[in-house]
Design a protein around this motif. Structure first.
Motif, PDB file in Angstrom:
ATOM      1  N   GLU A  46      29.276   9.067   7.727  1.00  0.00           N
ATOM      2  CA  GLU A  46      28.797   9.209   9.116  1.00  0.00           C
ATOM      3  C   GLU A  46      27.415   8.562   9.302  1.00  0.00           C
ATOM      4  O   GLU A  46      27.052   8.187  10.416  1.00  0.00           O
ATOM      5  CB  GLU A  46      28.723  10.685   9.521  1.00  0.00           C
ATOM      6  CG  GLU A  46      30.076  11.369   9.683  1.00  0.00           C
ATOM      7  CD  GLU A  46      30.708  11.756   8.354  1.00  0.00           C
ATOM      8  OE1 GLU A  46      29.987  11.750   7.332  1.00  0.00           O
ATOM      9  OE2 GLU A  46      31.924  12.030   8.334  1.00  0.00           O
ATOM     10  N   ALA A  65      33.689   6.835  -4.818  1.00  0.00           N
ATOM     11  CA  ALA A  65      34.351   5.539  -4.818  1.00  0.00           C
ATOM     12  C   ALA A  65      35.629   5.612  -4.009  1.00  0.00           C
ATOM     13  O   ALA A  65      36.006   6.649  -3.511  1.00  0.00           O
ATOM     14  CB  ALA A  65      34.654   5.144  -6.260  1.00  0.00           C
ATOM     15  N   GLY A  66      36.279   4.524  -3.875  1.00  0.00           N
ATOM     16  CA  GLY A  66      37.560   4.527  -3.163  1.00  0.00           C
ATOM     17  C   GLY A  66      37.637   3.379  -2.207  1.00  0.00           C
ATOM     18  O   GLY A  66      36.689   3.110  -1.462  1.00  0.00           O
ATOM     19  N   GLY A  67      38.769   2.677  -2.249  1.00  0.00           N
ATOM     20  CA  GLY A  67      38.944   1.545  -1.362  1.00  0.00           C
ATOM     21  C   GLY A  67      38.898   1.961   0.089  1.00  0.00           C
ATOM     22  O   GLY A  67      38.373   1.243   0.941  1.00  0.00           O
ATOM     23  N   TRP A  68      39.416   3.166   0.369  1.00  0.00           N
ATOM     24  CA  TRP A  68      39.409   3.633   1.759  1.00  0.00           C
ATOM     25  C   TRP A  68      37.992   3.764   2.267  1.00  0.00           C
ATOM     26  O   TRP A  68      37.696   3.499   3.435  1.00  0.00           O
ATOM     27  CB  TRP A  68      40.130   4.986   1.876  1.00  0.00           C
ATOM     28  CG  TRP A  68      39.308   6.117   1.337  1.00  0.00           C
ATOM     29  CD1 TRP A  68      39.256   6.559   0.069  1.00  0.00           C
ATOM     30  CD2 TRP A  68      38.378   6.904   2.082  1.00  0.00           C
ATOM     31  NE1 TRP A  68      38.363   7.569  -0.049  1.00  0.00           N
ATOM     32  CE2 TRP A  68      37.804   7.815   1.176  1.00  0.00           C
ATOM     33  CE3 TRP A  68      37.969   6.936   3.415  1.00  0.00           C
ATOM     34  CZ2 TRP A  68      36.857   8.740   1.560  1.00  0.00           C
ATOM     35  CZ3 TRP A  68      37.025   7.858   3.799  1.00  0.00           C
ATOM     36  CH2 TRP A  68      36.471   8.757   2.876  1.00  0.00           C
ATOM     37  N   SER A  71      36.711   0.522   3.203  1.00  0.00           N
ATOM     38  CA  SER A  71      37.340   0.117   4.470  1.00  0.00           C
ATOM     39  C   SER A  71      36.662   0.801   5.649  1.00  0.00           C
ATOM     40  O   SER A  71      36.312   0.166   6.645  1.00  0.00           O
ATOM     41  CB  SER A  71      38.829   0.480   4.474  1.00  0.00           C
ATOM     42  OG  SER A  71      39.513  -0.239   3.492  1.00  0.00           O
ATOM     43  N   ALA A  72      36.498   2.140   5.524  1.00  0.00           N
ATOM     44  CA  ALA A  72      35.883   2.882   6.629  1.00  0.00           C
ATOM     45  C   ALA A  72      34.431   2.451   6.815  1.00  0.00           C
ATOM     46  O   ALA A  72      33.946   2.336   7.950  1.00  0.00           O
ATOM     47  CB  ALA A  72      35.970   4.378   6.357  1.00  0.00           C
ATOM     48  N   ARG A  75      34.298  -0.730   8.706  1.00  0.00           N
ATOM     49  CA  ARG A  75      34.580  -0.513  10.127  1.00  0.00           C
ATOM     50  C   ARG A  75      33.324  -0.010  10.852  1.00  0.00           C
ATOM     51  O   ARG A  75      32.920  -0.535  11.894  1.00  0.00           O
ATOM     52  CB  ARG A  75      35.720   0.504  10.269  1.00  0.00           C
ATOM     53  CG  ARG A  75      36.002   0.943  11.691  1.00  0.00           C
ATOM     54  CD  ARG A  75      36.589  -0.198  12.484  1.00  0.00           C
ATOM     55  NE  ARG A  75      36.759   0.174  13.872  1.00  0.00           N
ATOM     56  CZ  ARG A  75      37.770  -0.236  14.634  1.00  0.00           C
ATOM     57  NH1 ARG A  75      38.666  -1.050  14.141  1.00  0.00           N
ATOM     58  NH2 ARG A  75      37.866   0.131  15.875  1.00  0.00           N
ATOM     59  N   ALA A  93      39.017  -3.833  -3.534  1.00  0.00           N
ATOM     60  CA  ALA A  93      40.302  -4.446  -3.858  1.00  0.00           C
ATOM     61  C   ALA A  93      40.571  -5.483  -2.796  1.00  0.00           C
ATOM     62  O   ALA A  93      39.842  -5.585  -1.809  1.00  0.00           O
ATOM     63  CB  ALA A  93      41.392  -3.394  -3.871  1.00  0.00           C
ATOM     64  N   SER A  94      41.606  -6.252  -3.012  1.00  0.00           N
ATOM     65  CA  SER A  94      41.848  -7.367  -2.099  1.00  0.00           C
ATOM     66  C   SER A  94      42.052  -6.880  -0.657  1.00  0.00           C
ATOM     67  O   SER A  94      41.687  -7.561   0.287  1.00  0.00           O
ATOM     68  CB  SER A  94      43.060  -8.162  -2.559  1.00  0.00           C
ATOM     69  OG  SER A  94      44.209  -7.354  -2.515  1.00  0.00           O
ATOM     70  N   GLY A  95      42.626  -5.667  -0.498  1.00  0.00           N
ATOM     71  CA  GLY A  95      42.833  -5.130   0.850  1.00  0.00           C
ATOM     72  C   GLY A  95      41.527  -4.988   1.600  1.00  0.00           C
ATOM     73  O   GLY A  95      41.444  -5.250   2.803  1.00  0.00           O
ATOM     74  N   VAL A  98      40.246  -8.412   2.637  1.00  0.00           N
ATOM     75  CA  VAL A  98      40.986  -8.914   3.809  1.00  0.00           C
ATOM     76  C   VAL A  98      40.454  -8.270   5.082  1.00  0.00           C
ATOM     77  O   VAL A  98      40.308  -8.920   6.121  1.00  0.00           O
ATOM     78  CB  VAL A  98      42.495  -8.642   3.640  1.00  0.00           C
ATOM     79  CG1 VAL A  98      43.247  -8.965   4.926  1.00  0.00           C
ATOM     80  CG2 VAL A  98      43.050  -9.456   2.498  1.00  0.00           C
ATOM     81  N   LEU A  99      40.126  -6.980   4.996  1.00  0.00           N
ATOM     82  CA  LEU A  99      39.575  -6.298   6.175  1.00  0.00           C
ATOM     83  C   LEU A  99      38.206  -6.877   6.535  1.00  0.00           C
ATOM     84  O   LEU A  99      37.900  -7.085   7.721  1.00  0.00           O
ATOM     85  CB  LEU A  99      39.479  -4.789   5.911  1.00  0.00           C
ATOM     86  CG  LEU A  99      38.931  -3.967   7.078  1.00  0.00           C
ATOM     87  CD1 LEU A  99      39.807  -4.133   8.323  1.00  0.00           C
ATOM     88  CD2 LEU A  99      38.824  -2.495   6.716  1.00  0.00           C
ATOM     89  N   ARG A 102      38.823  -9.932   8.328  1.00  0.00           N
ATOM     90  CA  ARG A 102      39.326  -9.693   9.690  1.00  0.00           C
ATOM     91  C   ARG A 102      38.192  -9.284  10.630  1.00  0.00           C
ATOM     92  O   ARG A 102      38.119  -9.730  11.766  1.00  0.00           O
ATOM     93  CB  ARG A 102      40.395  -8.608   9.663  1.00  0.00           C
ATOM     94  CG  ARG A 102      40.852  -8.173  11.042  1.00  0.00           C
ATOM     95  CD  ARG A 102      42.109  -7.363  11.001  1.00  0.00           C
ATOM     96  NE  ARG A 102      42.365  -6.713  12.259  1.00  0.00           N
ATOM     97  CZ  ARG A 102      42.814  -7.312  13.353  1.00  0.00           C
ATOM     98  NH1 ARG A 102      43.059  -8.603  13.321  1.00  0.00           N
ATOM     99  NH2 ARG A 102      43.010  -6.650  14.470  1.00  0.00           N
TER     100      ARG A 102
ATOM    101  N   SER B 252      42.542   4.478  -7.094  1.00  0.00           N
ATOM    102  CA  SER B 252      41.387   3.964  -6.374  1.00  0.00           C
ATOM    103  C   SER B 252      40.404   5.102  -6.079  1.00  0.00           C
ATOM    104  O   SER B 252      39.282   4.871  -5.693  1.00  0.00           O
ATOM    105  CB  SER B 252      41.804   3.310  -5.076  1.00  0.00           C
ATOM    106  OG  SER B 252      42.173   4.276  -4.134  1.00  0.00           O
ATOM    107  N   ILE B 276      44.885  -4.416   9.927  1.00  0.00           N
ATOM    108  CA  ILE B 276      45.024  -4.097   8.507  1.00  0.00           C
ATOM    109  C   ILE B 276      45.066  -2.583   8.375  1.00  0.00           C
ATOM    110  O   ILE B 276      44.153  -1.875   8.828  1.00  0.00           O
ATOM    111  CB  ILE B 276      43.868  -4.710   7.703  1.00  0.00           C
ATOM    112  CG1 ILE B 276      44.021  -6.223   7.770  1.00  0.00           C
ATOM    113  CG2 ILE B 276      43.883  -4.221   6.270  1.00  0.00           C
ATOM    114  CD1 ILE B 276      42.877  -6.990   7.245  1.00  0.00           C
ATOM    115  N   ARG B 278      45.535   0.829   6.058  1.00  0.00           N
ATOM    116  CA  ARG B 278      45.373   1.333   4.705  1.00  0.00           C
ATOM    117  C   ARG B 278      45.826   2.782   4.681  1.00  0.00           C
ATOM    118  O   ARG B 278      45.366   3.599   5.484  1.00  0.00           O
ATOM    119  CB  ARG B 278      43.908   1.218   4.308  1.00  0.00           C
ATOM    120  CG  ARG B 278      43.679   1.526   2.860  1.00  0.00           C
ATOM    121  CD  ARG B 278      42.215   1.449   2.503  1.00  0.00           C
ATOM    122  NE  ARG B 278      42.097   1.800   1.097  1.00  0.00           N
ATOM    123  CZ  ARG B 278      42.056   0.919   0.111  1.00  0.00           C
ATOM    124  NH1 ARG B 278      42.090  -0.354   0.378  1.00  0.00           N
ATOM    125  NH2 ARG B 278      41.969   1.322  -1.141  1.00  0.00           N
ATOM    126  N   GLY B 292      40.010  -0.069   9.280  1.00  0.00           N
ATOM    127  CA  GLY B 292      38.910   0.772   8.806  1.00  0.00           C
ATOM    128  C   GLY B 292      38.662   2.002   9.643  1.00  0.00           C
ATOM    129  O   GLY B 292      37.863   2.854   9.259  1.00  0.00           O
TER     130      GLY B 292
END
Lengths: 508, 361
Positions: A46, A65-68, A71-72, A75, A93-95, A98-99, A102, B252, B276, B278, B292
């Protein structure tokens, strides 16, 4: 890759090349250069929602840790227009890459301690900020030495690598320096302020080039630092100009009573004029500016006009006189007058229009000139000119005679002799119709065409004019009628915000 | 209204149970469906609503608790749940009048039917989760203050245990440890309560819902789009995206202590919008991020359908290149209260994230 010429600006690519980010692995780099203004080490997702734009977001080791998570974080960072996101090397990771692609936000991975990286980056930003402070102090010192607005603007432009800087009054460029403003993609404006309650205001503007190398915050800070110097220069220049304009102002005052003959003035005030520096045996051209503004001529307008006048004739001061502004320019050759008129037209035309001013010039004479006469000529030419235009007295035609009649007296005569017309609701339309009829030597067809109405319509209006007492069928009265109607028509056209007769005609 | 279930109903329950938890071990559900269908040839299984029971009737939840072992790898002998119910009756000194599912999804959604057939007890159309959650403490009954214990267990080799613990979280820890020692899974009976308590704090109509879902998904002539539309009307579900799997990650995220299973993530790309997506998985799908941004998170239910056949996709069977429909379903209203979020929002699964609805009300 070279560091930015401006050491106060930090960019992701620069710091990747040889700064605190050089140890990180770029997972995705945006095409545009990402500016760095701050860094934040976040331990809660947050927290990213509160970062300022141009911030580097470093995810702390405590955050987990964590790919999510990456990602978040991407964002949130994208929503906050962050410069970059730095994640631990093991978490991406590659995901995620890619984000980042994007969202078009820089993503870096660190294999060291994220906190250590954030500290190093923070130190680098601190050093850059101290450069900013030093630079601002240097700019303040440099502009404080300048005494003219033009020099202050030039100094500011020089400090900003030559970008276009201008001092503007409303839309009028009073002084400018640097590269062409036409290529600017953005404008940063800082208000300079004004002492009076004018509808216009001075503003210092930076015209940002498309190269995008200048830091907008830095540019704004420098403009703000320069504002006191601009104000001081404006006041100083006004003071100096007012001082220099004393002889012209004094002459303008004296000449009011000696319109017809310079000899009389020479006889009674010759010594005084000589003391003021006037050489009555030399040819001069007078320039007179007249205002059509309802609010008249304030001291601020005088200051602006003096700054503008410098673009035309810097050596001849402009004085504020009772009904306008006067400058008397030495003119040894005929071309001087023409060049003067041309320069006013080209350099001041737009400003005169914006300020609702007119300019008039006296005739050039080879023999020593009666100074009161040239002042009078310039004043009359200015009175006859349209707003935003410059007019030489030599170019006045017979139609100018109507300009100089007393409009108020004519209006009184009209009220007395044509009371029914003046009280009529269709007054404007009928006056336009009759004036056009007389303008075209009594040709109904030509008059109707000039007003873009049908012939029968014009006939009806002329008939109505006769009913209202306009003596159209008495040749001896026609000249007076034509004069009255022209004066009335002109005075309405000159009223600010008035609708032209043609416009009224079209809207009917 | 008491209902005698048919073989079609059982088949539909199997599909519905699978749909509501597109997760591991569909084989177990299939095995139980086969066993139940065979057993029903001699004897019907009765589905009752909680209203049809007397308020004081003793009812118990039955379900498998697993820890690392697939039930299909070591199938039960068959007497496990009867032993658990018997132990419960002995411990409480009362007769159990009906059973209900520990979780009305996955294999625990279908197991009570087998237990009903074996014990001749009616199966209640209610459960304490309204979905599957990994911990036995994550129930609406626990939220309502209904005690979890005694918990009776019978493991892979026939060993039996009884756990008495007032705190559901402590009971979870003890049961989880016991299941490991008992061989990897254990049949359990727990949350013994009155029909009145179940009525007040349970989630109702959950078996019927599985049947209705199965009816939609098993209809051979219905198109995928129509199925999704019908599911939306039935469950108020929404399709998050139709996307192609582009990346699968394992480990992960570290597993928190006491949380079963290994976490993994699936990244997909919506080829029409470029989004994308996830999905974070830990037994079931816990979290979905679109570009995201959190779009769904537990206690929301997130499930996957094959975009071509409209069949449920197991998380274990996802492969790079698959095109999936990702559906989001609202869980029972109890889960969207403050107490519900405390038990079942992402934080409870080791993901440091609040459910968006906790923040926005």
């Amino acid at each position: 890759m070279a560091r930015s010429k401006n050491e106060s600006q930090l960019y992701v690519d620069s710091l990747l090349a040889h700064g605190s980010l050089s140890g990180t692995t770029p997972l995705y780099l945006t095409g545009a250069r990402a500016l760095i203004e701050s860094v934040v080490l976040v331990s809660q997702l947050e927290d990213i929602q509160r970062v300022r734009p141009n911030t580097v977001v470093v995810l702390s080791a405590e955050m987990g840790a964590g790919g999510w998570l990456a990602s978040a974080a991407l964002r949130h960072a994208w929503e906050r227009r962050a410069s970059a996101v730095i994640v631990a090397g093991s978490t991406y990771a590659s995901g995620v890459v890619v984000l980042a692609e994007r969202l078009d936000i820089t993503l870096l991975a660190t294999h060291g301690d994220p906190a250590g990286l954030a500290l190093a980056l923070s130190a680098e930003i601190g050093a850059a900020l101290s450069v900013v402070d030093a630079k601002l102090a240097r700019v303040a010192q440099a502009v404080a030495k300048e005494t003219s607005v033009g020099e202050v603007v030039k100094t500011v432009s020089r400090e900003l690598d030559g970008i276009g800087i201008s001092l503007e009054y409303g839309d009028i460029v009073v002084a400018s320096a640097g590269t062409s403003q036409r290529t600017a993609v953005d404008v940063i404006s800082v208000e300079v302020g004004t002492a009076s309650s004018s509808s216009f205001n001075f503003a210092l503007m930076a015209h940002m080039p498309s190269s995008g190398r200048s830091n907008p915050l830095m540019v704004r800070s420098i403009l703000e630092v320069a504002v006191p110097a601009v104000k001081a220069a404006l006041l100083f220049e006004d003071l100096v100009s007012a001082d220099r304009a004393v002889p012209t102002a004094a002459f303008g005052f004296l000449a009011q009573d000696f319109v017809a003959s310079g000899a009389e003035l020479l006889e009674t005030q010759g010594r005084l004029l000589a003391e003021l520096g006037w050489r009555l045996d030399e040819p001069y051209v007078a320039v007179f500016f007249s205002s059509r503004r309802a609010e008249g001529c304030g001291p601020e307008l005088t200051a602006v006009l003096r700054l503008l006048w410098r673009k035309v004739a810097v050596r001849s001061p402009l004085a504020e006189v009772q009904d306008g502004w006067l400058a008397i320019v030495p003119a040894g050759r005929l071309e001087v007058g023409d060049q003067l008129e041309n320069r006013i037209e080209v350099r001041l035309g737009a400003a005169l229009f914006a300020l609702n001013l007119t300019a008039g010039l006296s005739r050039w004479r080879e023999e020593p000139t009666s100074l009161p006469l040239i002042v009078h000529e310039a004043r009359l030419a200015a009175a006859a000119a349209s707003p935003g235009k410059v007019l030489g007295f030599a170019r006045l035609g017979v139609s100018a005679a109507a300009t100089f009649v007393d409009a108020k007296a004519i209006a009184l005569v009209a009220e007395l002799t044509l009371p029914r017309l003046m009280a009529c609701d269709e007054r404007d339309v009928i006056i336009a119709a009759v004036a056009a009829f007389l303008d075209h030597h009594g040709s109904v067809s030509l008059a109707a065409k000039s007003l873009n109405v049908h012939r029968n319509t014009l006939q009806a209006r002329l008939h109505r004019a006769r009913e209202l007492g306009v003596p159209l069928d008495m040749p001896s009265e026609l000249l007076s009628v034509h004069l009255i109607l022209n004066v009335l028509r002109r005075s309405w056209q000159d009223l600010p915000g008035s609708q032209s007769l043609l416009e009224k005609e079209e809207s009917m | 209204m008491r209902t005698l279930l048919t073989a079609d109903d059982v088949s539909n329950i199997r599909t519905g149970a699978h749909f509501l938890a597109c997760t591991i071990d569909p084989t177990t559900i299939y095995l139980y469906e086969q066993m139940i269908t065979r057993a029903m040839e001699d004897q019907p299984v009765e589905l009752v609503t909680v209203d049809e029971l007397s308020a004081d009737d003793l009812v118990v939840a039955v379900g498998m608790v697993t820890q690392g072992l697939s039930i299909a790898d070591m199938p039960p002998v068959g007497d496990e749940f009867l032993a658990c119910i018997s132990d419960m009756e002995v411990r409480l000194g009362r007769e159990v009048k009906a059973v209900y599912s520990l979780a009305a999804a996955n294999y625990n959604g279908i197991i009570p039917l087998m237990v009903g057939l074996q014990s001749a007890l009616p199966v209640i159309d209610s459960d304490p989760m309204g979905r599957v959650l990994p911990l036995i403490s994550q129930t609406t009954l626990a939220m309502g203050g209904v005690g979890i214990s005694p918990v009776t267990l019978m493991g892979v080799t026939g060993e039996r245990a009884l756990v008495e613990a007032d705190d559901p979280q402590r009971a979870e820890t003890l049961v989880r440890a016991l299941v490991t020692e008992l061989g990897g899974w254990a049949a359990t009976a727990m949350y013994p309560c009155s029909a009145k308590q179940l009525k007040e704090h349970g989630v109702h109509g959950s078996v019927t819902r599985m049947i209705q879902i199965g009816q939609i998904l098993n209809a051979r002539t219905t198109s995928v789009e129509k199925k999704i539309l019908l599911l939306s009307e039935l469950l108020d579900s929404t399709r998050i995206a139709r996307a192609r799997v582009s990346h699968i990650e394992s480990l992960s995220r570290p597993t928190g202590p006491g949380l079963p299973a290994q976490p993994s993530s699936v990244t997909l790309q919506d080829e029409s919008t470029g989004h994308i997506i996830r999905a974070e998985i830990q037994n079931e799908i816990l979290l979905v991020l679109v570009d995201g941004a959190v779009t769904a998170a537990v206690p929301d239910m997130i499930t996957l359908l094959n975009s071509e056949q409209g069949t449920v996709v197991n998380v274990d069977d996802i492969r790079v290149g698959n095109v999936l429909d990702i559906l989001k379903l609202r869980a029972a209203p109890q889960w969207y209260t403050s107490a519900g979020f405390d038990l079942a929002e992402p934080r409870a699964f080791g993901i440091p994230l609040e459910h968006p609805r906790r923040r926005h009300g």
